[in-house]
Design a protein around this motif. Structure first.
Motif, mmCIF file in Angstrom:
data_model
loop_
_atom_site.group_PDB
_atom_site.id
_atom_site.type_symbol
_atom_site.label_atom_id
_atom_site.label_comp_id
_atom_site.label_asym_id
_atom_site.label_seq_id
_atom_site.Cartn_x
_atom_site.Cartn_y
_atom_site.Cartn_z
ATOM 1 N N UNK A 169 -16.613 4.770 11.731
ATOM 2 C CA UNK A 169 -15.302 4.241 11.862
ATOM 3 C C UNK A 169 -15.077 4.179 12.838
ATOM 4 N N UNK A 170 -14.721 4.674 14.064
ATOM 5 C CA UNK A 170 -14.048 4.218 14.960
ATOM 6 C C UNK A 170 -15.142 3.638 16.192
ATOM 7 N N UNK A 171 -16.340 3.502 16.086
ATOM 8 C CA UNK A 171 -17.211 2.190 16.272
ATOM 9 C C UNK A 171 -17.560 1.061 15.439
ATOM 10 N N UNK A 172 -16.538 1.412 14.302
ATOM 11 C CA UNK A 172 -16.772 0.015 13.649
ATOM 12 C C UNK A 172 -15.051 -0.967 13.858
ATOM 13 N N UNK A 173 -14.056 -0.101 13.596
ATOM 14 C CA UNK A 173 -12.769 -0.582 13.654
ATOM 15 C C UNK A 173 -11.866 0.008 14.757
ATOM 16 N N UNK A 174 -12.691 0.456 16.013
ATOM 17 C CA UNK A 174 -12.337 0.630 17.289
ATOM 18 C C UNK A 174 -11.547 1.820 17.587
ATOM 19 N N UNK A 220 -7.558 -2.841 7.795
ATOM 20 C CA UNK A 220 -8.597 -3.211 7.020
ATOM 21 C C UNK A 220 -7.963 -4.774 6.495
ATOM 22 N N UNK A 221 -8.834 -5.465 6.187
ATOM 23 C CA UNK A 221 -8.652 -6.964 5.696
ATOM 24 C C UNK A 221 -9.513 -7.307 4.475
ATOM 25 N N UNK A 222 -9.205 -7.509 3.788
ATOM 26 C CA UNK A 222 -10.168 -7.655 2.668
ATOM 27 C C UNK A 222 -10.527 -9.263 2.323
ATOM 28 N N UNK A 223 -11.235 -9.246 1.511
ATOM 29 C CA UNK A 223 -11.567 -11.226 1.630
ATOM 30 C C UNK A 223 -11.064 -12.063 0.571
ATOM 31 N N UNK A 224 -9.959 -11.086 -0.437
ATOM 32 C CA UNK A 224 -8.724 -11.217 -1.189
ATOM 33 C C UNK A 224 -7.884 -11.682 -0.608
ATOM 34 N N UNK A 225 -7.503 -11.432 0.655
ATOM 35 C CA UNK A 225 -6.445 -10.933 1.689
ATOM 36 C C UNK A 225 -5.835 -9.866 1.704
ATOM 37 N N UNK A 226 -6.223 -8.811 0.422
ATOM 38 C CA UNK A 226 -5.454 -7.527 0.676
ATOM 39 C C UNK A 226 -5.678 -7.057 2.099
ATOM 40 N N UNK A 285 0.778 -1.027 -0.323
ATOM 41 C CA UNK A 285 -0.240 0.216 0.440
ATOM 42 C C UNK A 285 0.656 1.365 -0.193
ATOM 43 N N UNK A 286 0.509 1.890 -1.154
ATOM 44 C CA UNK A 286 1.752 3.285 -1.554
ATOM 45 C C UNK A 286 1.225 4.227 0.277
ATOM 46 N N UNK A 342 -6.403 6.373 7.241
ATOM 47 C CA UNK A 342 -7.199 6.902 7.944
ATOM 48 C C UNK A 342 -8.466 6.985 8.505
ATOM 49 N N UNK A 343 -8.919 7.199 9.265
ATOM 50 C CA UNK A 343 -10.548 7.150 9.603
ATOM 51 C C UNK A 343 -11.500 8.334 8.843
ATOM 52 N N UNK A 344 -10.320 9.269 8.305
ATOM 53 C CA UNK A 344 -11.089 10.560 7.876
ATOM 54 C C UNK A 344 -9.811 11.170 7.630
ATOM 55 N N UNK A 345 -10.193 12.006 6.544
ATOM 56 C CA UNK A 345 -8.368 12.713 6.083
ATOM 57 C C UNK A 345 -8.543 13.943 4.873
ATOM 58 N N UNK A 346 -7.743 14.438 4.165
ATOM 59 C CA UNK A 346 -8.248 14.940 3.215
ATOM 60 C C UNK A 346 -6.786 15.720 2.587
#
Length: 140
Positions: A135-140, A61-67, A6-7, A72-76
């Motif tokens: 995002x905080x609720x879902x991922x802590x 995050x972890x996708x089903x593909x394994x990636x 991931x870049x 960031x939870x939020x950004x710009x």
């Protein structure tokens, strides 16, 4: 097959130095104002993610593909064509807020704003707070 790296990673680069280097005067003013708004809304310290994203908090995050990776939870990012906000949950749950927001475009998780003056700041703050809370609720 090896996973591509991931870049977009958190870096130690200075957020203030990055924002000071923005060449377009209007984009710089809008970015500094958005930075102040986000600093007021979020307790996490702003960090640079990659060379051009100012982000708050992080999640894994972890996708089903394994990636997998961290973002960031939020950004710009003050992109050339628009000030881009990263609303990581996407926009489906925020239809009511978007109706009040003003002039913008969206991508999957990107909110594109040409000028902050085209946006209702109260609606933008509500969108940012709700997205970050989700995002905080879902991922802590």
């Amino acid at each position: 097959m090896a996973q591509a790296e991931n870049k977009t990673k958190e870096t130690e680069a200075s957020v203030a130095a990055f924002l000071e280097k923005i060449e377009d005067p209007k984009r710089k003013t809008d970015s500094l104002h958005l930075f102040e708004m986000m600093n007021t809304l979020f307790s996490e310290e702003a960090k640079m993610w990659g060379p051009s994203i100012v982000g708050y908090g992080s999640y894994h995050y972890k996708y089903e593909s394994g990636r997998e990776g961290d973002m960031p939870k939020i950004g710009f990012s003050p992109r050339k064509n628009a000030l881009t906000l990263y609303i990581m949950p996407g926009f489906a749950r925020y239809e009511e807020i978007l109706q009040k927001l003003g002039k913008f475009k969206t991508g999957k998780s990107c909110l594109y704003i040409k000028k902050l003056e085209d946006i209702d700041e109260d609606a933008l703050c509500e969108l940012m707070k709700e997205s970050h809370a989700y995002m905080s609720h879902k991922y802590g």
